[in-house]
Design an enzyme around this catalytic site. Structure first.
Site, PDB file in Angstrom:
ATOM      1  N   SER A  65       0.828  -1.211   0.000  1.00  0.00           N
ATOM      2  CA  SER A  65       0.000   0.000   0.000  1.00  0.00           C
ATOM      3  C   SER A  65       0.858   1.256   0.000  1.00  0.00           C
ATOM      4  O   SER A  65       1.962   1.273   0.556  1.00  0.00           O
ATOM      5  CB  SER A  65      -0.897  -0.004   1.246  1.00  0.00           C
TER       6      SER A  65
ATOM      7  N   TYR B  19      -2.383  -0.144  10.170  1.00  0.00           N
ATOM      8  CA  TYR B  19      -2.534  -0.737   8.834  1.00  0.00           C
ATOM      9  C   TYR B  19      -1.256  -0.535   8.023  1.00  0.00           C
ATOM     10  O   TYR B  19      -0.740  -1.475   7.406  1.00  0.00           O
ATOM     11  CB  TYR B  19      -3.717  -0.108   8.110  1.00  0.00           C
TER      12      TYR B  19
END
Length: 243
Positions: free
Chosen positions: A61, A85
């Protein structure tokens, strides 16, 4: 489950897209992200070792960059993630590197930049604002709408993944984005125009864990993969809305 799949299909290449996503949710339950995103990735890496996988592609990501200098390059330091995350995705990259070094598995970590398109997660920006504007409901906008994201249409990301399956690999990192940063205010205006409805917007400060801007440098992805995004945000919004 993995062993049963392998017996049936004879897995040679692994594209690991499964994850528990979402910056804000990760602040509420970071341990779940450890269980799913980190342990799940190591589980698949172990499977790859047992069965001699020819390559391992990991969906990372843009969040791993934190609030780094723009545009984000694969060579940038990524030691200051802003959310659990982001930390979990960076940990996944590091485990991929370790398994490459230990077992010589060819690995590519693909850093996705705000992927959108039909059937996306309902909490993601394009789906979220489209749903609220279409229903005439109030739409909360964080960072006062000045937050910018590199929105990437799903077909461009799929193209990048497929290209990664055919190039020679050792261990590498690739940005898959659009190389264009668009503010949330601009995004809301574009969706509103396509729907023909005025948005009901409330502005709020930037939430913890969010970064103010993401923007991909695609030089490396273009040079190695031949990756070049084709779908503009305007076109992607029309495709997502089915127009």
């Amino acid at each position: 489950m993995l062993e049963r799949i392998n017996r049936r299909h004879g897995v040679t290449d692994i594209v690991h897209l499964a994850a528990l996503a979402g910056v804000r949710k990760s602040l509420l339950d970071p341990l779940e992200y450890v269980d799913v995103d980190i342990k799940g990735t190591v589980n698949l890496l172990e499977f790859a070792v047992r069965h001699g996988a020819q390559r391992f592609i990991f969906a990372s990501s843009s969040s791993v960059y934190g609030a780094g200098p723009l545009p984000f390059r694969e060579t940038d330091p990524v030691d200051r993630p802003l959310s659990p995350y982001a930390a979990a995705k960076r940990a996944g990259e590091l485990f991929c590197r370790v398994y490459h070094e230990l077992y010589q598995i060819p690995v590519a970590c693909l850093r996705f930049f705000t992927v959108y398109g039909p059937r996306q997660r309902p909490d993601m920006a394009v789906h979220f604002f489209t749903r609220l504007i279409a229903r005439g409901q109030e739409a909360p906008v964080y960072g006062f709408g000045e937050v910018k994201r590199d929105f990437t249409y799903i077909s461009d990301v799929v193209d990048g993944i497929l290209r990664t399956l055919v190039v020679p690999l050792s261990y590498d990192l690739f940005n898959l984005g659009s190389a264009e940063a668009t503010s949330v205010n601009r995004l809301v205006a574009m969706i509103s125009k396509e729907l023909g409805k005025k948005p009901l917007v409330t502005h709020h400060p930037l939430q913890p864990g969010d970064v103010p801007v993401t923007l991909a440098d695609l030089t490396h992805s273009h040079n190695v993969l031949g990756y070049k995004p084709k779908v503009s945000l305007a076109e992607g919004i029309k495709e997502t809305l089915g127009l």
